[in-house]
Design a protein around this motif. Structure first.
Motif, PDB file in Angstrom:
ATOM      1  N   MET A   1       2.222 -84.124  47.800  1.00 26.15           N
ATOM      2  CA  MET A   1       1.177 -83.277  47.233  1.00 26.15           C
ATOM      3  C   MET A   1      -0.198 -83.641  47.806  1.00 26.15           C
ATOM      4  N   ARG A   2      -0.463 -84.944  47.838  1.00 23.64           N
ATOM      5  CA  ARG A   2      -1.783 -85.376  48.309  1.00 23.64           C
ATOM      6  C   ARG A   2      -2.019 -84.990  49.766  1.00 23.64           C
ATOM      7  N   GLU A   3      -0.951 -84.936  50.569  1.00 25.36           N
ATOM      8  CA  GLU A   3      -1.124 -84.549  51.972  1.00 25.36           C
ATOM      9  C   GLU A   3      -1.537 -83.087  52.103  1.00 25.36           C
ATOM     10  N   PHE A   4      -1.291 -82.298  51.065  1.00 24.32           N
ATOM     11  CA  PHE A   4      -1.740 -80.910  51.035  1.00 24.32           C
ATOM     12  C   PHE A   4      -3.016 -80.752  50.209  1.00 24.32           C
ATOM     13  N   ASP A   5      -3.616 -81.887  49.787  1.00 21.97           N
ATOM     14  CA  ASP A   5      -4.827 -81.890  48.944  1.00 21.97           C
ATOM     15  C   ASP A   5      -4.566 -81.290  47.561  1.00 21.97           C
ATOM     16  N   ILE A   6      -3.311 -81.412  47.097  1.00 18.85           N
ATOM     17  CA  ILE A   6      -2.932 -80.885  45.782  1.00 18.85           C
ATOM     18  C   ILE A   6      -2.677 -82.064  44.841  1.00 18.85           C
ATOM     19  N   ALA A   7      -3.165 -81.960  43.614  1.00 21.42           N
ATOM     20  CA  ALA A   7      -2.953 -83.031  42.634  1.00 21.42           C
ATOM     21  C   ALA A   7      -1.459 -83.153  42.328  1.00 21.42           C
ATOM     22  N   PRO A   8      -0.914 -84.396  42.329  1.00 24.31           N
ATOM     23  CA  PRO A   8       0.523 -84.589  42.047  1.00 24.31           C
ATOM     24  C   PRO A   8       0.964 -84.020  40.705  1.00 24.31           C
ATOM     25  N   THR A   9       0.018 -83.889  39.773  1.00 22.56           N
ATOM     26  CA  THR A   9       0.357 -83.356  38.443  1.00 22.56           C
ATOM     27  C   THR A   9       0.765 -81.883  38.488  1.00 22.56           C
ATOM     28  N   TYR A  10       0.562 -81.240  39.668  1.00 18.61           N
ATOM     29  CA  TYR A  10       0.899 -79.812  39.771  1.00 18.61           C
ATOM     30  C   TYR A  10       2.382 -79.561  39.522  1.00 18.61           C
ATOM     31  N   ILE A  11       3.225 -80.559  39.776  1.00 18.96           N
ATOM     32  CA  ILE A  11       4.668 -80.340  39.563  1.00 18.96           C
ATOM     33  C   ILE A  11       4.974 -80.056  38.095  1.00 18.96           C
ATOM     34  N   ARG A  12       4.031 -80.375  37.207  1.00 18.72           N
ATOM     35  CA  ARG A  12       4.231 -80.078  35.773  1.00 18.72           C
ATOM     36  C   ARG A  12       3.593 -78.746  35.370  1.00 18.72           C
ATOM     37  N   ASP A  13       3.003 -78.062  36.341  1.00 17.92           N
ATOM     38  CA  ASP A  13       2.397 -76.761  36.053  1.00 17.92           C
ATOM     39  C   ASP A  13       3.484 -75.794  35.561  1.00 17.92           C
ATOM     40  N   PRO A  14       3.264 -75.119  34.437  1.00 16.25           N
ATOM     41  CA  PRO A  14       4.324 -74.255  33.881  1.00 16.25           C
ATOM     42  C   PRO A  14       4.753 -73.133  34.809  1.00 16.25           C
ATOM     43  N   TRP A  15       3.797 -72.549  35.563  1.00 15.02           N
ATOM     44  CA  TRP A  15       4.175 -71.483  36.494  1.00 15.02           C
ATOM     45  C   TRP A  15       5.017 -72.037  37.643  1.00 15.02           C
ATOM     46  N   PHE A  16       4.679 -73.248  38.108  1.00 21.25           N
ATOM     47  CA  PHE A  16       5.468 -73.862  39.172  1.00 21.25           C
ATOM     48  C   PHE A  16       6.863 -74.218  38.654  1.00 21.25           C
ATOM     49  N   GLN A  17       6.939 -74.772  37.441  1.00 24.19           N
ATOM     50  CA  GLN A  17       8.243 -75.131  36.872  1.00 24.19           C
ATOM     51  C   GLN A  17       9.108 -73.896  36.682  1.00 24.19           C
ATOM     52  N   ASP A  18       8.487 -72.802  36.257  1.00 26.45           N
ATOM     53  CA  ASP A  18       9.232 -71.546  36.094  1.00 26.45           C
ATOM     54  C   ASP A  18       9.749 -71.058  37.455  1.00 26.45           C
ATOM     55  N   PHE A  19       8.923 -71.188  38.491  1.00 28.26           N
ATOM     56  CA  PHE A  19       9.314 -70.805  39.851  1.00 28.26           C
ATOM     57  C   PHE A  19      10.512 -71.640  40.302  1.00 28.26           C
ATOM     58  N   VAL A  20      10.478 -72.941  40.040  1.00 31.93           N
ATOM     59  CA  VAL A  20      11.568 -73.837  40.449  1.00 31.93           C
ATOM     60  C   VAL A  20      12.859 -73.477  39.721  1.00 31.93           C
ATOM     61  N   ILE A  21      12.771 -73.259  38.433  1.00 32.82           N
ATOM     62  CA  ILE A  21      13.965 -72.928  37.639  1.00 32.82           C
ATOM     63  C   ILE A  21      14.629 -71.657  38.171  1.00 32.82           C
ATOM     64  N   LYS A  22      13.810 -70.669  38.497  1.00 31.11           N
ATOM     65  CA  LYS A  22      14.347 -69.383  38.952  1.00 31.11           C
ATOM     66  C   LYS A  22      14.857 -69.422  40.407  1.00 31.11           C
ATOM     67  N   ASN A  23      14.292 -70.313  41.231  1.00 29.39           N
ATOM     68  CA  ASN A  23      14.544 -70.235  42.677  1.00 29.39           C
ATOM     69  C   ASN A  23      15.180 -71.453  43.329  1.00 29.39           C
ATOM     70  N   GLU A  24      15.364 -72.548  42.588  1.00 29.15           N
ATOM     71  CA  GLU A  24      15.809 -73.788  43.227  1.00 29.15           C
ATOM     72  C   GLU A  24      17.145 -73.625  43.955  1.00 29.15           C
ATOM     73  N   ALA A  25      18.111 -72.984  43.324  1.00 34.30           N
ATOM     74  CA  ALA A  25      19.430 -72.827  43.955  1.00 34.30           C
ATOM     75  C   ALA A  25      19.329 -71.980  45.221  1.00 34.30           C
ATOM     76  N   LYS A  26      18.559 -70.883  45.131  1.00 33.46           N
ATOM     77  CA  LYS A  26      18.399 -69.999  46.291  1.00 33.46           C
ATOM     78  C   LYS A  26      17.724 -70.725  47.443  1.00 33.46           C
ATOM     79  N   TYR A  27      16.664 -71.494  47.136  1.00 31.37           N
ATOM     80  CA  TYR A  27      15.929 -72.175  48.209  1.00 31.37           C
ATOM     81  C   TYR A  27      16.641 -73.425  48.700  1.00 31.37           C
TER      82      TYR A  27
END
Length: 339
Positions: A1-27
């Motif tokens: 995350m830091r290499e992209f200048d993104i805070a590591p806490t973003y993985i707990r973002d609800p929209w990101f978590q929803d994206f992962v739940i819906k797409n993890e198997a496909k990706y």
């Protein structure tokens, strides 16, 4: 995350978590298919990115763009491993013409992508903004930042405010998710990840020098391989032919064909050229500022390839005040004597 200048806490973002739940198997499937296709490109891209001072994690941007399909082309006519539009490709010195489309060249397109990434970083100053601009365009992102009043990542990624297009928000999420999958390979003991690692590591392709004036079909005969396979490895060459005007060109061949290349590929000799084109003399040309092989060849009614072979050039960039020997016909030689 830091290499992209993104805070590591973003993985707990609800929209990101929803994206992962819906797409993890496909990706996960997309990731595995991409790494199989890109096994020759991943080490190459990492080396090029690192040598250019960029994070190797940008390989996941290329993966997101093309899935490492060398022949990838979008409905908007973006092409290649980094999905360049023709105008952007030319802006970063890639050749896009009737003979060659360097958007499909893994080395040339990666170097151009690196220049574009660095240009965007100088404009925006943060790596996540670079990725956003790469997807939605520089102007669109500048307007979004102005409208939001900030370039903060969480603000720009806000679903309700929709400062940047939904496609761009998902583009960033996909890169992050693929990066998490990819970097897990380095430390994960899981059998499926070890298997993927084994697929990625083998170096199965090598770059070799070929002189223009030969078809891929003929080259495949020399290399004792399927011409379709050779064409697939070199989608940057249009029409299945290395035109003479391209001069000395690097192409990719399977590593197991290298012994055949070294044993049986014979570049044209100066004697052959003299015989075929009726050259009888050599003229010494002093390189002036702005001279190129193409401009010199045009002046003397010869070709860049003939100049490369006559001078045994290993690179096409000419040094000012150096001497280039130019093969010419008797008629051209006598014409120049009169002036």
């Amino acid at each position: 995350m830091r290499e992209f200048d993104i805070a590591p806490t973003y993985i707990r973002d609800p929209w990101f978590q929803d994206f992962v739940i819906k797409n993890e198997a496909k990706y996960r499937r997309f990731y595995e298919n991409s790494t199989r296709r890109g096994k020759a490109y991943i080490p190459l891209f990492k080396d090029l990115l690192s040598s250019g001072g960029l994070s190797h994690l940008f390989i996941y941007m290329s993966m997101t763009e093309s899935g490492f399909k060398t022949t990838a082309k979008s409905s908007k006519k973006a092409a290649g491993l980094w999905q360049f539009m023709a105008a952007t490709a030319r802006r970063f010195k890639l050749k896009v013409d009737k003979n060659r489309d360097e958007r499909y060249d893994p080395v040339a397109s990666t170097k151009a992508a690196m220049q574009y990434i660095q240009t965007l970083y100088r404009m925006f100053g943060k790596w996540y903004l670079v990725m956003m601009a790469y997807n939605c365009g520089e102007g669109r992102l500048q307007k979004a930042i102005k409208r939001a009043g900030t370039d903060d990542f969480a603000t720009l990624m806000n679903e309700k405010a929709a400062y940047i297009p939904n496609e761009t928000r998902n583009y960033l999420r996909k890169i992050i998710l693929l990066s998490m999958m990819g970097e897990k390979i380095k430390s994960s003991p899981e059998k499926k990840d070890i298997k993927i690692r084994d697929i990625i590591l083998p170096d199965t392709e090598v770059a070799v020098n070929i002189y223009g004036g030969i078809t891929l079909e003929r080259l495949a005969e020399i290399l004792r391989m399927n011409p379709g396979r050779l064409a697939k490895l070199n989608p940057q060459l249009i029409g299945g032919r290395i035109d003479e005007e391209l001069g000395l060109t690097q192409i990719f061949i399977p590593r197991d064909r290298l012994p055949w290349y070294e044993a049986f590929y014979m570049p044209p000799t100066l004697e052959q050229i003299y015989r075929d084109k009726h050259y009888s003399k050599l003229i010494a040309h002093i390189v002036r500022k702005g001279d190129t092989l193409k401009s010199i060849a045009r002046t003397y009614h010869t070709t860049p390839l003939d100049l490369i072979i006559a001078n045994q050039l290993k690179r096409v960039k000419l040094e000012e005040n150096s001497i280039v020997m130019v093969p010419v016909t008797q008629e051209e030689y006598e014409r120049r004597l009169r002036y």
